[in-house]
Design a protein around this motif. Structure first.
Motif: not given
Length: 704
Positions: A53-80
């Motif tokens: 579990f911890w190995s897969v969870f760590s790999i997914m966090l490194v691949l997706h990097c959710p903390w790097r999501i910025g406000n501009q991506k949220i703005v694009s999501f809302l406009d869409r």
């Protein structure tokens, strides 16, 4: 408005990050549950799913990097997702003075839609819901595996031993005549375990347990029996119309057995024996060698942790006191009991406070002891020997050994000794002098101790405080020394050796000198607090360390004499070396018989059977011999060799040989066979038959 919009978009961004992390965690949990189900099927430990579990969870966090999501991506999501925003959400984040006329109009329309906009959680939680559904399906898969393969439902038979891991047994296939089986296991008395029953033939019992078999058949049979290790036969007693049978046996060793009904033998069943291990003793205090300095309490606390599989029956401290020196040493033994009452529990924390004067110990004596424990099976174990020594102050204060031999620092030894003598004299005069005078003399001794410590500090590169003088003027105030970095550093930095870089002594000597300074610090503190009685133990220890240093500074070179053999002048400088030969020790070593020869031949036969599954008479004889050796090993280690023994018997009796059985037997034989021992052998004859050696020999003897 721009500030409010920024706060709202930032809140939406945090919501997105949380749902993405939860989705990764749920998907990792699903994979871990699937792995746990596979581990359970393979018989492995289910707890290995947590690292998955911890190995897969760590790999997914490194691949997706959710903390790097910025406000501009949220703005694009809302406009869409929300058409009423007219793809102008980004204008809300810009200052009003930076917008042109068209942007201002678009921003006004967007502000109206933004004020009435309600953003729900459903859009952000889509990926999380899919991952949660997968996790639920994986959980159902794991629960199904647990239910189908649980021991209560006839899956892998398991029995839990006492003090060992869970024992796994293979699936059982009883004879068709057997309608039911009941095995009653009565553990021996020393285990204090209750009687238990099971409905399977494979058994795991304690050493010395009594086992009763109750077998019922669906037809009347004649003369059934149990065959243990292909040797011992135990007949089953008829207890009802030829369909109910019973037998009993006391198990004292591992092995295997078979059930014979009307001449037909069953498969091999394991008999695992749980051996009772001797008690385990761990002495927490004192240390293996304890030195009691002068002034310290002459007592030692023995704290031991005792553990056993079934219970501790008793434990004692076997102590020996050594008195005297040289040939006049006398020993006296004591048996000391712990303060704990032993009632047969598996674990105990036992303590004993040993008063050394009660054992007639005096300064200079030594106490040797070890802890001995006995379990309920009358097995004993003991610890290593521990030593407790009482410091002899008379020997420590004596001048023996200082006037002779190497002495690098005799005045320092005398100074520390004098501080101890003065402190003891101060304690004797305490009742005859005033408190002010007592405190003054104690403070003076503290000053002497400080001076002595500073003198030793020089050997370690420490700063000498006695040479520090106040600076009366600034040495760099001269304008001519402007920008003179060397003089500035010399004026405002300490110009002396560092303690770690001082190279007066070896590292071991430096470490002991540092320990001496530490004891002097402690003694000085107590003297400055007007507590000379408390300072004496530290002063004595410092003196002992110094005296030990003085002994280490000596060197001893033994006198040796060498009487060479007389030289023969007629042979001197002739260069003849033919009479000088190496000693030769010849020993005839006969190689022992190969204990694994039959198994090696069996491997050759099994390899041939892979290509041509036809067993000849000669090959059958080879496999029969290997079958006997596997039988002996299976009786000692049934868990390792019993499956291979069954596969070997199927190969010998089957019309069609299975490749799976061949692989099982080969793996067991490979475990058994060890590498052959390398033995000395004669040197190989050269290719020319020794002709070159004869040539050089004759050439040397030839006359010029």
């Amino acid at each position: 408005m721009a500030k409010q919009a920024l706060h709202k978009i930032d809140a939406l961004r945090r919501r997105w990050v949380v749902y993405q992390v939860l989705a990764d965690a749920a998907l990792s949990a699903a994979i871990a549950l699937l792995a746990a189900g596979v581990f359970l099927l393979l018989g492995w430990l289910v707890w290995w799913a947590f690292p998955v579990f911890w190995s897969v969870f760590s790999i997914m966090l490194v691949l997706h990097c959710p903390w790097r999501i910025g406000n501009q991506k949220i703005v694009s999501f809302l406009d869409r997702e929300y058409l009423e925003l007219q793809e102008s959400t980004g204008l809300l984040l810009l200052p009003a003075e930076e917008l042109n006329v068209l942007q201002s109009l678009a921003r006004a329309n967007t502000e109206e839609a933004w004020a009435n906009l309600q953003v729900g959680h459903k859009l952000f939680a889509k990926r999380f819901l899919r991952s949660a559904l997968l996790m639920a399906l994986a959980a159902l898969f794991f629960i199904a595996i647990v239910i189908l393969y649980h021991p209560a439902n006839g899956g892998n038979s398991r029995t839990r031993g006492i003090g060992i891991a869970e024992q796994k047994f293979p699936m059982e296939k009883p004879l068709p005549q057997i309608d039911g089986i009941g095995v009653t296991i009565t553990p021996p008395a020393y285990t204090r375990r209750a009687q238990r029953s099971q409905d399977r033939f494979n058994i795991s019992v304690e050493d010395g347990a009594s086992v009763n078999w109750h077998i019922s058949t669906n037809v009347a049979v004649k003369q059934p029996y149990l065959l243990f290790n292909d040797k011992e036969r135990i007949s089953l007693r008829n207890t009802g119309e030829g369909k109910t049978w019973q037998a009993a046996k006391t198990i004292s060793g591992p092995g295997y057995y078979q059930v014979s009904i009307d001449g037909k033998l069953s498969e091999l069943y394991q008999v695992q024996v749980i051996k009772d291990a001797p008690p385990v003793i761990q002495v927490k205090t004192p240390k293996p060698y304890t030195y009691i300095d002068a002034g310290e309490a002459q007592r030692v606390t023995i704290d031991a942790a005792l553990t056993d599989d079934y219970g501790i029956a008793n434990a004692q401290i076997m102590a020996t006191v050594a008195k005297g020196r040289g040939e006049g040493v006398k020993f006296k033994e004591y048996k000391l009991n712990f303060n704990t009452v032993f009632t047969g529990q598996p674990q105990y924390d036992a303590q004993k406070l040993v008063d050394l004067p009660a054992l007639n110990m005096e300064p200079g004596d030594e106490l040797y002891f070890y802890v001995q424990a006995r379990d309920t099976h009358q097995q004993q174990s003991r610890t290593d020997v521990f030593t407790v020594a009482v410091q002899d102050t008379a020997e420590l204060l004596s001048m023996d050994g200082i006037l002779s031999g190497a002495n690098l620092k005799p005045e320092f030894f005398r100074s520390e000794r004098q501080i101890i003598i003065d402190a003891e004299q101060l304690l004797k005069d305490k009742d005859s002098i005033t408190v002010e005078k007592f405190n003054a003399r104690s403070n003076d001794l503290g000053i002497d101790q400080k001076l002595l410590r500073l003198r030793y500090g020089k050997f370690l590169g420490e700063e000498d405080e006695s040479q520090e003088v106040p600076k009366t003027s600034d040495g760099v105030a001269d304008p001519a020394d402007f920008s003179n970095a060397a003089k500035i550093l010399k004026e405002y930095t300490d110009d002396h050796d560092k303690a770690e870089d001082a190279q007066f002594f070896e590292p071991a000597i430096k470490a002991q000198l540092k320990a001496t300074l530490t004891e002097m610090w402690k003694a000085e503190l107590q003297l400055r607090l007007y507590k000379p009685q408390a300072a004496l133990p530290f002063a004595y220890k410092a003196l002992r360390l110094l005296k030990d240093l003085q002994q280490k500074s000596r060197s001893f070179v033994a006198k040796t004499s060498y009487n060479p053999s007389p030289i023969k002048l007629d042979k001197r400088l002739t260069g003849e070396l033919d009479k000088i030969i190496q000693p030769v020790n010849k020993q005839e070593i006969k190689p022992a018989g190969d204990a694994f020869g039959a198994l090696r031949k069996a491997i050759e036969v099994l390899e041939q059977l892979k290509a041509k599954p036809t067993l000849t008479t000669a090959d059958a004889r080879v496999l029969q011999v290997a079958n006997q050796q596997l039988s002996l090993r299976a009786s000692a280690q049934p868990g390792t060799y019993l499956s291979a023994l069954g596969a070997m018997r199927r190969i010998l009796s089957a019309q069609k040989i299975s490749a799976i059985d061949i692989g099982v037997v080969e793996r067991a034989i490979q475990i058994t066979i060890t590498a052959p021992q390398v033995l000395p052998s004669a040197k190989a004859q050269p290719a020319d038959g020794g002709l070159s050696r004869s040539y050089y020999k004759n050439l040397k003897n030839a006359k010029p």
